[in-house]
Design a protein around this motif. Structure first.
Motif, PDB file in Angstrom:
ATOM      1  N   GLU A  14      -6.330   7.151  -2.777  1.00 30.10           N
ATOM      2  CA  GLU A  14      -5.447   6.000  -2.613  1.00 30.10           C
ATOM      3  C   GLU A  14      -5.349   5.600  -1.156  1.00 30.10           C
ATOM      4  O   GLU A  14      -5.605   6.388  -0.243  1.00 30.10           O
ATOM      5  N   ALA A  15      -5.001   4.341  -0.952  1.00 32.48           N
ATOM      6  CA  ALA A  15      -4.767   3.794   0.381  1.00 32.48           C
ATOM      7  C   ALA A  15      -3.689   2.738   0.246  1.00 32.48           C
ATOM      8  O   ALA A  15      -3.644   2.004  -0.744  1.00 32.48           O
ATOM      9  N   LEU A  42     -10.412  -0.322  -0.787  1.00 32.83           N
ATOM     10  CA  LEU A  42      -9.537   0.702  -0.225  1.00 32.83           C
ATOM     11  C   LEU A  42      -9.526   0.691   1.299  1.00 32.83           C
ATOM     12  O   LEU A  42      -8.645   1.281   1.925  1.00 32.83           O
ATOM     13  N   ASN A  43     -10.502   0.034   1.899  1.00 31.33           N
ATOM     14  CA  ASN A  43     -10.575  -0.068   3.353  1.00 31.33           C
ATOM     15  C   ASN A  43     -10.210  -1.453   3.872  1.00 31.33           C
ATOM     16  O   ASN A  43     -10.410  -1.730   5.064  1.00 31.33           O
ATOM     17  N   ASP A  44      -9.679  -2.298   3.012  1.00 34.22           N
ATOM     18  CA  ASP A  44      -9.356  -3.662   3.428  1.00 34.22           C
ATOM     19  C   ASP A  44      -7.887  -3.758   3.836  1.00 34.22           C
ATOM     20  O   ASP A  44      -7.000  -3.608   2.994  1.00 34.22           O
ATOM     21  N   ARG A  50      -0.086  -4.213   1.795  1.00 37.23           N
ATOM     22  CA  ARG A  50       0.968  -4.577   0.855  1.00 37.23           C
ATOM     23  C   ARG A  50       0.893  -3.838  -0.469  1.00 37.23           C
ATOM     24  O   ARG A  50       1.895  -3.758  -1.189  1.00 37.23           O
ATOM     25  N   PHE A  51      -0.276  -3.322  -0.790  1.00 32.83           N
ATOM     26  CA  PHE A  51      -0.474  -2.699  -2.092  1.00 32.83           C
ATOM     27  C   PHE A  51      -0.824  -1.223  -1.928  1.00 32.83           C
ATOM     28  O   PHE A  51      -1.605  -0.855  -1.051  1.00 32.83           O
ATOM     29  N   ARG A  52      -0.243  -0.408  -2.780  1.00 31.79           N
ATOM     30  CA  ARG A  52      -0.639   0.999  -2.879  1.00 31.79           C
ATOM     31  C   ARG A  52      -1.814   1.053  -3.850  1.00 31.79           C
ATOM     32  O   ARG A  52      -1.646   1.008  -5.064  1.00 31.79           O
ATOM     33  N   CYS A  53      -3.013   1.106  -3.308  1.00 34.31           N
ATOM     34  CA  CYS A  53      -4.242   0.993  -4.094  1.00 34.31           C
ATOM     35  C   CYS A  53      -4.693   2.383  -4.533  1.00 34.31           C
ATOM     36  O   CYS A  53      -4.929   3.262  -3.687  1.00 34.31           O
TER      37      CYS A  53
END
Length: 280
Positions: A14-15, A42-44, A50-53
């Protein structure tokens, strides 16, 4: 964790925003591949600010091993099993009404999630998503003792990548397929091409409770643009974009071309109005 009453070890990456938080965005990879497909997302920073990816490898895929005793069984994905897996992961990770985004088989299962679990979701995004595809080649070649499984999987999906895709993105996408476990791609396609016909469920989807956005690349003979448009037409309020110069794996073959379509969809679904950092 337990999945269908059996212990599994599931690999998750996650990122998200520094310090934690963010709107949960659960990411589903394609058939026969794994969560590495979401590397560029995940690297953007425009998205992870803003988002927990969260990307996880499904059991039998990538770094999520099969359960003990796998050698005595045949892997086969079903609609109920797939939806159950996604909701089990969301609960295990403590996700509060996540947005769920999937591609290909993931773009299909989000429709079932919207029909069955609307109250638990903020919305769904289907990349290369349609309600049904059917078989368009002999699936037995994907798991045959006289055929190199990984190489034939890579060969079969190579035609689904847009000819405009950068070489690096194209070949990284194919490498993931060539590394899949024996019979896993075939087992995923049991859902995608045989069992998982979601057309009867489309009328049950209420987009006022669970918004639906379908983003499909124009170069795709598996989930054709016409298939996505027909699916969206059966879901009142669903939003659709047919994306130029993209194929069946937009997030991994050419994320730079996907991003201008994806960011507005995420922003709208999350109720965010501030322009993302670096947006044109």
């Amino acid at each position: 964790m337990d999945i269908d009453g059996r212990p599994h070890r599931v690999y998750v990456e996650e990122a998200g925003p520094a310090g934690g938080g963010g709107i949960p965005l659960l990411l589903l990879h394609t058939a026969g591949s794994d969560g590495r497909q979401w590397r560029d997302l995940l690297n953007d920073p425009d998205i992870t600010a803003r988002f927990r990816c969260i990307a996880f490898d499904m059991p039998w895929h990538g770094k999520s091993s099969p359960p003990a005793g796998w050698q005595e069984e045949r892997y086969q994905l079903t609609t109920a099993g797939y939806t159950g897996l996604v909701m089990t992961m969301a609960r295990a990770l403590g996700l509060d009404r996540p947005i769920v985004m999937g591609c290909s088989i993931g773009g299909r299962i989000v429709l079932d999630l919207a029909a069955e679990h609307a109250a638990a979701l903020r919305g769904v995004i289907g990349l290369q998503g349609s309600a049904f595809t059917g078989r368009y080649y002999d699936l037995s070649v994907l798991h045959h003792p006289h055929i190199h499984g990984g190489e034939v999987c890579g060969a079969l999906v190579s035609g689904l990548i847009a000819p405009t895709a950068p070489e690096a993105g194209k070949w990284e996408t194919l490498w993931h397929y060539m590394q899949g476990g024996p019979g896993v791609f075939r087992g995923d396609l049991h859902f995608y091409a045989e069992e998982g016909d979601l057309r009867p469920k489309l009328a049950r989807i209420d987009t006022t409770r669970c918004p639906v956005t379908l983003l499909t690349g124009e170069y795709d003979y598996s989930c054709r643009p016409a298939d996505t448009l027909a699916t969206a037409a059966a879901i009142p309020g669903a939003k659709t974009v047919i994306m130029q110069d993209l194929g069946h794996f937009p997030m991994s073959e050419d994320f730079a071309r996907l991003k201008p379509h994806l960011l507005p969809a995420l922003e709208a679904m999350a109720g965010l109005t501030t322009p993302p950092r670096g947006a044109a």
